[in-house]
Design a protein around this motif. Sequence first.
Motif, PDB file in Angstrom:
ATOM      1  N   GLU A 154       8.876   2.332 -10.860  1.00  0.00           N
ATOM      2  CA  GLU A 154       8.716   1.956  -9.459  1.00  0.00           C
ATOM      3  C   GLU A 154       7.248   1.713  -9.121  1.00  0.00           C
ATOM      4  O   GLU A 154       6.914   0.801  -8.362  1.00  0.00           O
ATOM      5  N   HIS A 155       6.368   2.537  -9.695  1.00  0.00           N
ATOM      6  CA  HIS A 155       4.935   2.354  -9.464  1.00  0.00           C
ATOM      7  C   HIS A 155       4.472   1.002  -9.992  1.00  0.00           C
ATOM      8  O   HIS A 155       3.699   0.294  -9.329  1.00  0.00           O
ATOM      9  N   ALA A 156       4.942   0.630 -11.178  1.00  0.00           N
ATOM     10  CA  ALA A 156       4.566  -0.671 -11.744  1.00  0.00           C
ATOM     11  C   ALA A 156       5.049  -1.809 -10.846  1.00  0.00           C
ATOM     12  O   ALA A 156       4.323  -2.791 -10.618  1.00  0.00           O
ATOM     13  N   GLY A 157       6.274  -1.673 -10.313  1.00  0.00           N
ATOM     14  CA  GLY A 157       6.790  -2.677  -9.399  1.00  0.00           C
ATOM     15  C   GLY A 157       5.991  -2.741  -8.115  1.00  0.00           C
ATOM     16  O   GLY A 157       5.728  -3.831  -7.582  1.00  0.00           O
ATOM     17  N   LEU A 158       5.571  -1.569  -7.611  1.00  0.00           N
ATOM     18  CA  LEU A 158       4.775  -1.521  -6.393  1.00  0.00           C
ATOM     19  C   LEU A 158       3.409  -2.174  -6.604  1.00  0.00           C
ATOM     20  O   LEU A 158       2.917  -2.903  -5.726  1.00  0.00           O
ATOM     21  N   LYS A 159       2.802  -1.942  -7.762  1.00  0.00           N
ATOM     22  CA  LYS A 159       1.515  -2.577  -8.080  1.00  0.00           C
ATOM     23  C   LYS A 159       1.653  -4.100  -8.071  1.00  0.00           C
ATOM     24  O   LYS A 159       0.790  -4.811  -7.548  1.00  0.00           O
ATOM     25  N   ARG A 160       2.745  -4.605  -8.657  1.00  0.00           N
ATOM     26  CA  ARG A 160       2.970  -6.056  -8.668  1.00  0.00           C
ATOM     27  C   ARG A 160       3.173  -6.583  -7.252  1.00  0.00           C
ATOM     28  O   ARG A 160       2.615  -7.620  -6.873  1.00  0.00           O
ATOM     29  N   THR A 161       3.984  -5.879  -6.486  1.00  0.00           N
ATOM     30  CA  THR A 161       4.287  -6.327  -5.130  1.00  0.00           C
ATOM     31  C   THR A 161       3.037  -6.393  -4.268  1.00  0.00           C
ATOM     32  O   THR A 161       2.847  -7.348  -3.497  1.00  0.00           O
ATOM     33  N   MET A 162       2.174  -5.395  -4.396  1.00  0.00           N
ATOM     34  CA  MET A 162       1.020  -5.299  -3.500  1.00  0.00           C
ATOM     35  C   MET A 162      -0.228  -5.964  -4.059  1.00  0.00           C
ATOM     36  O   MET A 162      -1.295  -5.891  -3.443  1.00  0.00           O
TER      37      MET A 162
END
Length: 220
Positions: A80-88
């Motif tokens: 989820e953290h990796a996805g959040l980094k991509r999103t933001m």
Amino acid sequence: METHGGRGLYDLSSEETAKTHEAAEGIALLSPDPGTPFGQALGAAKARGGPQAYPGSPLVAEALLRPQDRLVLMEAHPKEHAGLKRTMRGTIAEVHRRNGYEGSLALAPLEPRRGLVLIDPSYEDKTEYERAGRHTLALRKKWPEAAVLIWYPLLKAGRHKDLLGVLEGDDSLVSEVSFSLKEGRGMTGSGLVLLGAPYGADAAFERALAQGTPVLKPLR
């Protein structure tokens, strides 16, 4: 500041979403006014991720930031953290891979001192309700200028009462809604409790709820 940021952006056409039917019974039935805060955030997410994109709370916050604001997000789960980094990526958001309870206390108070903290854990562990409440009291003690908004699910077990019981006596604004999922399992509704509410927060809750009337039934 958010303690449990998730991945930040979701695809309503994904296989995962199709399994739960939640989008079809919820957001797909609503037509948010594009001139409202949520309508703005939803429009920004679709412009970024396509017509089936849906913003998580980090993107909702990011769409509404003023030039002087900061956005601090925490997510401990590696995927989820990796996805959040991509999103933001490309935004001003500060994304931390750390426990949100530990991180928010360590970083508080932020500058500027007036702020909002969103606490929205998964509540997979039944002790999470009391933990979220006690964390909120500790955070408010360290950062009294901050408003703290806590989301919680309404389940038949009624464990959200543990959370509200911990917060009893602290001035708060509570809003709960019910909804009916076709299969009748899991959540029966959800709630928000806001501590340190700024002036006008109750009216803002009412305006937001008005957009959800095709799906949501106010409880209090």
